[in-house]
Design a protein around this motif. Structure first.
Motif, PDB file in Angstrom:
ATOM      1  N   LEU A  30       0.535  -1.132   0.084  1.00 51.37           N
ATOM      2  CA  LEU A  30       0.204   0.019   0.203  1.00 51.37           C
ATOM      3  C   LEU A  30       0.595   0.766   0.342  1.00 51.37           C
ATOM      4  N   LEU A  31       1.614   1.142   0.763  1.00 48.59           N
ATOM      5  CA  LEU A  31       2.514   2.382   0.419  1.00 48.59           C
ATOM      6  C   LEU A  31       3.647   2.902  -0.223  1.00 48.59           C
ATOM      7  N   ARG A  32       3.692   1.430  -1.089  1.00 48.72           N
ATOM      8  CA  ARG A  32       4.296   1.553  -2.726  1.00 48.72           C
ATOM      9  C   ARG A  32       3.660   2.230  -3.580  1.00 48.72           C
ATOM     10  N   ARG A  33       2.450   1.558  -3.448  1.00 46.41           N
ATOM     11  CA  ARG A  33       1.316   2.059  -4.395  1.00 46.41           C
ATOM     12  C   ARG A  33       0.706   4.088  -4.217  1.00 46.41           C
ATOM     13  N   GLN A  34       1.039   3.950  -2.704  1.00 46.06           N
ATOM     14  CA  GLN A  34       1.369   5.324  -2.856  1.00 46.06           C
ATOM     15  C   GLN A  34       1.520   6.500  -2.778  1.00 46.06           C
ATOM     16  N   LYS A  35       3.340   5.917  -2.845  1.00 50.68           N
ATOM     17  CA  LYS A  35       4.200   7.007  -3.688  1.00 50.68           C
ATOM     18  C   LYS A  35       4.293   7.241  -4.969  1.00 50.68           C
ATOM     19  N   VAL A  36       3.827   5.549  -5.823  1.00 48.58           N
ATOM     20  CA  VAL A  36       3.892   6.028  -7.220  1.00 48.58           C
ATOM     21  C   VAL A  36       2.792   6.573  -7.534  1.00 48.58           C
ATOM     22  N   HIS A  37       1.769   6.254  -6.755  1.00 48.56           N
ATOM     23  CA  HIS A  37       0.555   7.819  -6.757  1.00 48.56           C
ATOM     24  C   HIS A  37       0.712   9.101  -7.314  1.00 48.56           C
ATOM     25  N   GLN A  38       1.514   9.729  -6.072  1.00 44.05           N
ATOM     26  CA  GLN A  38       2.055  11.179  -6.124  1.00 44.05           C
ATOM     27  C   GLN A  38       3.444  11.642  -6.515  1.00 44.05           C
ATOM     28  N   LEU A  39       3.924  10.576  -7.104  1.00 46.09           N
ATOM     29  CA  LEU A  39       4.653  10.363  -8.438  1.00 46.09           C
ATOM     30  C   LEU A  39       4.381  10.872  -9.289  1.00 46.09           C
ATOM     31  N   GLU A  40       3.767  10.578  -9.384  1.00 42.97           N
ATOM     32  CA  GLU A  40       2.603  10.430 -10.888  1.00 42.97           C
ATOM     33  C   GLU A  40       1.690  12.173 -11.002  1.00 42.97           C
ATOM     34  N   GLN A  41       1.356  12.214  -9.752  1.00 43.10           N
ATOM     35  CA  GLN A  41       1.119  13.976  -9.115  1.00 43.10           C
ATOM     36  C   GLN A  41       1.523  14.388  -9.448  1.00 43.10           C
ATOM     37  N   LYS A  42       2.818  13.968  -9.928  1.00 40.96           N
ATOM     38  CA  LYS A  42       3.971  15.194  -9.012  1.00 40.96           C
ATOM     39  C   LYS A  42       4.259  15.604 -11.277  1.00 40.96           C
ATOM     40  N   MET A  43       4.483  14.170 -10.972  1.00 36.84           N
ATOM     41  CA  MET A  43       4.702  14.746 -12.494  1.00 36.84           C
ATOM     42  C   MET A  43       4.206  15.050 -14.294  1.00 36.84           C
ATOM     43  N   ASN A  44       2.376  14.628 -13.137  1.00 38.08           N
ATOM     44  CA  ASN A  44       1.451  15.336 -14.169  1.00 38.08           C
ATOM     45  C   ASN A  44       1.542  17.026 -13.992  1.00 38.08           C
ATOM     46  N   ASN A  45       1.846  17.387 -12.888  1.00 39.06           N
ATOM     47  CA  ASN A  45       1.816  18.306 -12.704  1.00 39.06           C
ATOM     48  C   ASN A  45       3.354  19.680 -13.372  1.00 39.06           C
ATOM     49  N   TYR A  46       4.180  18.969 -13.764  1.00 38.67           N
ATOM     50  CA  TYR A  46       5.076  19.229 -13.865  1.00 38.67           C
ATOM     51  C   TYR A  46       5.272  18.968 -15.796  1.00 38.67           C
ATOM     52  N   LEU A  47       4.233  18.222 -16.500  1.00 42.41           N
ATOM     53  CA  LEU A  47       4.510  18.068 -17.550  1.00 42.41           C
ATOM     54  C   LEU A  47       3.029  18.242 -17.909  1.00 42.41           C
ATOM     55  N   THR A  48       2.252  19.187 -17.064  1.00 42.18           N
ATOM     56  CA  THR A  48       0.851  19.356 -18.375  1.00 42.18           C
ATOM     57  C   THR A  48       0.282  20.734 -17.865  1.00 42.18           C
ATOM     58  N   VAL A  49       2.082  21.787 -17.819  1.00 44.97           N
ATOM     59  CA  VAL A  49       1.362  23.271 -17.679  1.00 44.97           C
ATOM     60  C   VAL A  49       0.786  23.647 -19.362  1.00 44.97           C
ATOM     61  N   PRO A  50      -0.419  23.878 -19.016  1.00 42.89           N
ATOM     62  CA  PRO A  50      -1.247  24.834 -20.357  1.00 42.89           C
ATOM     63  C   PRO A  50       0.313  25.351 -21.938  1.00 42.89           C
ATOM     64  N   VAL A  51       0.074  25.297 -22.845  1.00 40.84           N
ATOM     65  CA  VAL A  51       0.541  26.272 -23.832  1.00 40.84           C
ATOM     66  C   VAL A  51       0.465  27.349 -23.975  1.00 40.84           C
ATOM     67  N   HIS A  52       1.437  28.399 -24.225  1.00 41.73           N
ATOM     68  CA  HIS A  52       0.782  29.406 -24.097  1.00 41.73           C
ATOM     69  C   HIS A  52       0.462  29.784 -25.704  1.00 41.73           C
ATOM     70  N   LYS A  53      -0.100  30.574 -25.515  1.00 39.84           N
ATOM     71  CA  LYS A  53      -0.949  30.231 -26.666  1.00 39.84           C
ATOM     72  C   LYS A  53      -0.474  31.391 -27.945  1.00 39.84           C
ATOM     73  N   VAL A  54      -0.792  30.647 -29.220  1.00 39.35           N
ATOM     74  CA  VAL A  54       0.260  31.577 -30.341  1.00 39.35           C
ATOM     75  C   VAL A  54       0.487  32.484 -31.036  1.00 39.35           C
ATOM     76  N   ASP A  55       0.546  33.436 -30.881  1.00 35.03           N
ATOM     77  CA  ASP A  55       0.451  34.329 -31.116  1.00 35.03           C
ATOM     78  C   ASP A  55       0.251  35.075 -33.096  1.00 35.03           C
ATOM     79  N   SER A  56      -0.103  35.853 -33.561  1.00 38.53           N
ATOM     80  CA  SER A  56      -0.193  36.041 -35.030  1.00 38.53           C
ATOM     81  C   SER A  56       1.210  36.943 -34.889  1.00 38.53           C
TER      82      SER A  56
END
Length: 792
Positions: free
Chosen positions: A652-678
């Motif tokens: 259970l502790l391992r699963r909790q650590k993996v879940h927390q790691l996935e949440q941190k990775m998603n926070n780092y890798l899912t920052v919204p991209v700036h909209k391309v200007d004209s």
């Protein structure tokens, strides 16, 4: 209909009560001299008539006439006070006590200022003075009457309704005050009084050490009657009440042992070490023997109440008789009768109340309260009467020293014992609590009766002892009893809660007890909750099955009653043939007198065979039994250890650590991209602030950050490439950090910040896009930029 009662009605009732009391007292005083006249004058018996001689008819008529003339007339109304003297006087005293209590409570201003015990002593002084004024000798408080008839009801009422939970939680502190505190008071007081008696010119040189120690043992004990009378009126909080009252109950064994011990030592020439050891053993025998006698009678009383279901009328009588027999049996062997009464009341109450009816419980409650109240009133009245009647020998030095040393010993004993006990208590006793405990050490009729019991031949100073005892009693009851209420209000001492605890509080209290017991088991600490749980398990497993009749020994009374009503209604449903729903909540039915309803005459009974009816009943019983089955509650004693529990926890502790790691990775890798200007807007931004997008000269030498998204490590741990640079940097360039090279978009419509290289993987391109994108800019910053027209 309510009748409004004004102050005039109260004032009119007061003279009537006073006049009635005066008439009762005056009538009793007038009837007191009749005892001597009735005893001195022999009863007159009618003399038989003389036998007439034969042959004398004329003389017979004459003699018969004389006989008729001398014959006593048949008494229509006669007075024989000696025949009813004792019960009549007892009834008058009880009536006087009840009228006094009514009179005190009719005038609330008096009862709020002066305690009831003080007023009763004043009434006793007035009655004693009135009796002595008419030439009669006032009655005194005999020792046997006090210990055998007046004291047991008060102790039984206190023991039967003793709050068991606070008493057991504070049993250590109570025993310290009762045993060590009483011994300290007795020896401290006796030693100092012996030192005072050795001073020349006091006239006390004939009072020895053993006599002073005996007097110290008599006057050192706190009186339960006085404590009850005062503390119940001020409504002090439960902790202080149980500490002072518990001390007054349990110090009886110490007082009895010290009294008999010093009385025996005074009659012998030399006290040896063996006598001291035997005295200590005597204390253990008196205290534990009294408890054993009380427990034995309590168990017998509970077992007897198991068979009283058909004779409810005599149920209260068994409680009174067995308790009184426990007291008398303890006194028979010179054990502690007070300890026997308390033990019998505490032991028998839970089992007796489970067996007897509700009406019997009400009878026991109110009869004990009434009996103890009348006994308490008579004790204080007789204290006042005995003060007027008793012989006194006043010695200023001895009386003042006794009063002063009593106060000093009480204060020092409470301070020292409280300082020691606070080291082990969770709830500490504050300075206010210590003051109330020391100030509430009242003396009463027990000390007076023990002093009155002394033999004047062995103790010639008995009258001086009685005078000093009465002085201490009057000071503690009048001065301390009258001032303790204002002091409690002045110090803002916590008062007793008048409202009962709710069901929610009761449930949470039991839950916390269960939780603390489990914590003690886990820690391996055998504390109060552990032994309490052991005792409850033994009681439920063995004792209840022997002392409680029926199903009440297995489950609570309310649940048993619900089951009984449910079964009864199911059977009625089958017999009536009706399929309608019968309500299960019946609040007006008595728990002890459940009788089936009489069958109605016009009830339509279906024509069912016996086999069919029996089958229906069996189905109903089975279904009802299934619906009544409750889920098994958590029991820490039957909880089995799971061998795979540790492995499951690790997984259970391992699963909790993996879940927390996935949440941190998603926070780092899912920052919204700036909209391309004209392209036009991009040129405008670069033109407004060219330095912001201008690359720095040595930005190409900066290291490149590469992160493997599939790595189980934390995103904080990164691999730095090209960390060792051949070319050293200037020391002044402190602001240079990790820089991203900004390139102009090659074609319109493409990204003006990030241009992926041909050799980058999709994951690296995504990470570089994330790190290079500054995010959406605030609206305020966009508004602050200068507007550049399109034609720029």
């Amino acid at each position: 209909m309510k009748v409004k009662r004004d102050s005039n009605d109260v004032l009119k009732a007061v003279p009537f009560t006073g006049c009635l009391c005066f008439v009762v007292m005056f009538w009793g005083l007038l009837l007191l001299p009749a005892r001597g006249d009735a005893e001195s004058t022999p009863p007159r018996l009618p003399t038989p008539p003389p036998h007439p001689a034969a042959g004398h008819d004329h003389s017979s008529n004459h003699s018969s006439g004389k006989h008729d003339k001398g014959r006593k007339v048949f008494p229509v109304l006669s007075l024989d006070y000696s025949h009813v003297q004792i019960p009549f006087e007892i009834s008058l005293w009880i009536l006087l006590a009840c009228l006094m209590k009514i009179g005190f409570h009719v005038i609330p201003t008096v009862s709020n200022v002066v305690p009831e015990s003080c007023l009763l002593i004043v009434v006793g002084l007035l009655v004693g003075g009135l009796i002595k004024g008419v030439g009669e000798k006032p009655p005194t408080l005999e020792t046997n009457v006090f210990f055998l008839f007046l004291l047991p009801p008060i102790i039984l009422d206190a023991g039967y309704f003793l709050p068991l939970r606070p008493f057991t939680e504070n049993i250590g502190t109570i025993l310290m005050f009762a045993v060590v505190g009483t011994l300290w008071n007795a020896f401290f007081l006796g030693g100092l009084l012996y030192a005072v008696c050795q001073i020349g010119g006091t006239g006390l040189s004939n009072v020895g050490l053993l006599a002073n120690l005996l007097f110290g043992s008599i006057i050192s004990a706190v009186d339960p009657v006085a404590v009850l009378a005062v503390f119940e009126e001020i409504h002090i909080n439960e902790l202080l009440h149980i500490l002072v009252f518990g001390e007054s109950l349990l110090n009886d064994a110490v007082t009895v042992v010290l009294y008999h011990l010093f009385e025996e030592y005074a009659s012998i020439d030399q006290v040896t070490f063996t006598d001291v050891v035997l005295g200590f053993l005597c204390f253990l025998v008196v205290a534990l023997g009294g408890v054993f006698v009380g427990v034995a009678y309590g168990i017998v009383a509970a077992f007897t109440s198991r068979f009283t279901s058909h004779i409810r009328v005599i149920e209260p009588l068994f409680v009174f008789l067995y308790s009184y027999m426990a007291y008398l049996s303890a006194e028979l062997f010179h054990l502690s009768g007070i300890m026997a009464l308390i033990a019998s009341g505490v032991v028998m109450r839970p089992y007796v109340e489970a067996n007897i009816s509700h009406k019997s419980h009400t009878t026991i409650k109110y009869f004990l309260k009434m009996w103890s109240s009348v006994s308490e009133t008579l004790i204080f009245i007789f204290l006042g009467v005995s003060t007027v009647a008793g012989p006194h020998e006043w010695n200023w030095t001895f009386v003042i020293s006794t009063l002063l040393f009593c106060l000093i010993a009480r204060v020092l004993g409470v301070l020292g014992l409280t300082w020691f006990m606070n080291k082990f208590r969770i709830v500490k006793l504050t300075a206010k609590d210590q003051f109330i405990i020391a100030y509430g050490g009242l003396r009463g009729a027990i000390a007076f009766s023990l002093g009155y019991l002394l033999d004047k031949d062995h103790f010639p100073m008995r009258n001086m002892f009685l005078t000093a005892i009465i002085t201490v009693i009057f000071f503690t009851v009048f001065v301390q009893g009258m001032t303790i209420r204002p002091l409690v209000e002045l110090l803002a001492v916590k008062k007793k809660q008048e409202t009962k605890r709710s069901i929610n509080e009761e449930i949470h209290t039991q839950f916390l007890d269960h939780l603390l017991t489990g914590i003690e088991d886990i820690c391996g600490h055998y504390g109060h909750h552990h032994w309490k749980d052991k005792l409850n398990r033994f009681n439920k497993k063995y004792v209840k099955k022997c002392l409680i009749a029926g199903e009440r020994s297995n489950e609570p009374q309310l649940i048993a009653f619900y089951h009984k009503m449910e079964m009864k209604q199911a059977i009625e449903l089958v017999e009536s043939g009706g399929m309608g729903r019968i309500p299960t909540a019946v609040s007006t039915v008595s728990m002890q007198n459940i009788q089936p309803k009489p069958k109605a005459v016009d009830r339509i009974i279906p024509t069912l065979s016996k086999d069919k009816e029996e089958e229906i009943r069996k189905i109903l019983r089975t279904n009802l039994q299934k619906t009544r089955q409750r889920l098994k509650s958590y029991n820490r004693h039957t909880l089995m250890a799971d061998p795979y529990e540790e492995a499951w926890n690790q997984m259970l502790l391992r699963r909790q650590k993996v879940h927390q790691l996935e949440q941190k990775m998603n926070n780092y890798l899912t920052v919204p991209v700036h909209k391309v200007d004209s392209p036009t807007l991009s040129r405008a931004r670069i033109g407004s602030d060219p330095l912001e997008y201008e690359p720095k000269p040595d930005s190409g030498n900066l290291p490149v950050i590469t992160i493997d998204p599939a790595s189980p490590q934390s995103p904080d741990s990164v691999d730095v490439v090209n960390e060792e640079m051949g070319k050293t940097k200037d020391e002044d360039d402190d602001e240079d950090g990790l820089m991203m090279k900004v390139k102009e978009p090659s074609t319109p419509g493409t990204d003006d910040v990030f241009v992926p290289e041909t050799g980058d993987s999709p994951s690296n391109q995504r990470l570089l896009r994330c790190l290079s994108d500054p995010g959406p800019r605030p609206e305020e910053e966009e508004e602050e930029k200068p507007f550049i027209p399109k034609g720029h």
